[in-house]
Design an enzyme around this catalytic site. Sequence first.
Site, PDB file in Angstrom:
ATOM      1  N   LYS A  99      24.472  53.787  43.729  1.00  0.00           N
ATOM      2  CA  LYS A  99      25.424  54.383  44.651  1.00  0.00           C
ATOM      3  C   LYS A  99      24.729  54.604  45.989  1.00  0.00           C
ATOM      4  O   LYS A  99      23.723  55.311  46.078  1.00  0.00           O
ATOM      5  CB  LYS A  99      25.959  55.707  44.130  1.00  0.00           C
ATOM      6  CG  LYS A  99      27.018  56.295  45.065  1.00  0.00           C
ATOM      7  CD  LYS A  99      27.258  57.763  44.789  1.00  0.00           C
ATOM      8  CE  LYS A  99      28.045  58.362  45.951  1.00  0.00           C
ATOM      9  NZ  LYS A  99      28.067  59.837  45.900  1.00  0.00           N
ATOM     10  N   GLY A 160      31.440  68.532  48.621  1.00  0.00           N
ATOM     11  CA  GLY A 160      31.274  69.915  48.202  1.00  0.00           C
ATOM     12  C   GLY A 160      32.292  70.891  48.751  1.00  0.00           C
ATOM     13  O   GLY A 160      32.192  72.096  48.511  1.00  0.00           O
ATOM     14  N   GLY A 187      35.124  65.856  47.639  1.00  0.00           N
ATOM     15  CA  GLY A 187      36.246  66.668  48.074  1.00  0.00           C
ATOM     16  C   GLY A 187      37.128  67.207  46.975  1.00  0.00           C
ATOM     17  O   GLY A 187      37.937  68.105  47.209  1.00  0.00           O
ATOM     18  N   ASN A 208      31.097  66.313  41.474  1.00  0.00           N
ATOM     19  CA  ASN A 208      29.960  67.107  41.026  1.00  0.00           C
ATOM     20  C   ASN A 208      30.259  68.601  41.155  1.00  0.00           C
ATOM     21  O   ASN A 208      30.396  69.320  40.182  1.00  0.00           O
ATOM     22  CB  ASN A 208      28.712  66.734  41.821  1.00  0.00           C
ATOM     23  CG  ASN A 208      27.433  67.346  41.262  1.00  0.00           C
ATOM     24  OD1 ASN A 208      26.379  66.734  41.279  1.00  0.00           O
ATOM     25  ND2 ASN A 208      27.478  68.562  40.766  1.00  0.00           N
ATOM     26  N   THR A 209      30.407  69.054  42.406  1.00  0.00           N
ATOM     27  CA  THR A 209      30.565  70.480  42.663  1.00  0.00           C
ATOM     28  C   THR A 209      31.767  71.081  41.955  1.00  0.00           C
ATOM     29  O   THR A 209      31.718  72.226  41.482  1.00  0.00           O
ATOM     30  CB  THR A 209      30.670  70.730  44.183  1.00  0.00           C
ATOM     31  OG1 THR A 209      29.570  70.110  44.834  1.00  0.00           O
ATOM     32  CG2 THR A 209      30.649  72.210  44.494  1.00  0.00           C
TER      33      THR A 209
END
Length: 256
Positions: A99, A160, A187, A208-209
């Site tokens: 990535k 994030g 997002g 992730n977040t």
Amino acid sequence: MTDQWSVAGRTFTSRLIVGTGKYKDFEQNAAAVAASGAEIVTVAVRRVNVSDPTAPMLTDYIDPKKITYLPNTAGCFNADDAIRTLRLAREAGGWDLVKLEVLGEAKTLYPNMRETLTATETLAKEGFLPMVYCVDDPIAAKQLEDAGAVAVMPLGAPIGSGLGIQNRVTIRLIVEGASVPVLVDAGVGTASDAAVAMELGCDGVLMNTAIAEAKDPIRMARAMKLAVEAGRDSYLAGRMGVRRYADPSSPLAGLI
């Protein structure tokens, strides 16, 4: 039939990709991955230990023989640093599916598209298979595809932020114009955001977040799994047409 998708000749059933940052420890990260059903995890090469056996290693908790590792270039702000980082990843783990993200500046973490395009071209020539983080711009996405990107990954909102997809129109245009997989990257804040991405026709979602910073990451990971599946089914089913006025479910004629 099982609903599958492919990138660079590799086939997966889960359309959810999860990150490996911000968790309280590797155990929680591994539990979230299991709950999400994800078959790919993205790993920041510059931050996560995947090669030093003298320190705690992510690979002790998330088996790279069972889960596909997607090394990423988080924290890189120019093409040279990103290319160097992925060369190191290939030396350390033999990874070629990667990535790529090249950031413009620290406040927004928006991609620097000039540097991103340069890095994509170089990596593709060196035999890498780059999945590329980019702005939600259909022209830029097509340029990346032409440069050798095996997938384009437009942001839904700043990394994030948890703001959700801010521009559904451009994401849909990217999907319509692409001949490689399109995955929303960045997002997503909650399950409904993931469902929207899939309803727009995206091949997958990376987050992730949204999971790692939830009050209950394991439960959120499960929610995201279900949301991605529901959004995909909704897209395949074909939504009803949008009308400006009401249309009764029961006929108004012939009432008693």
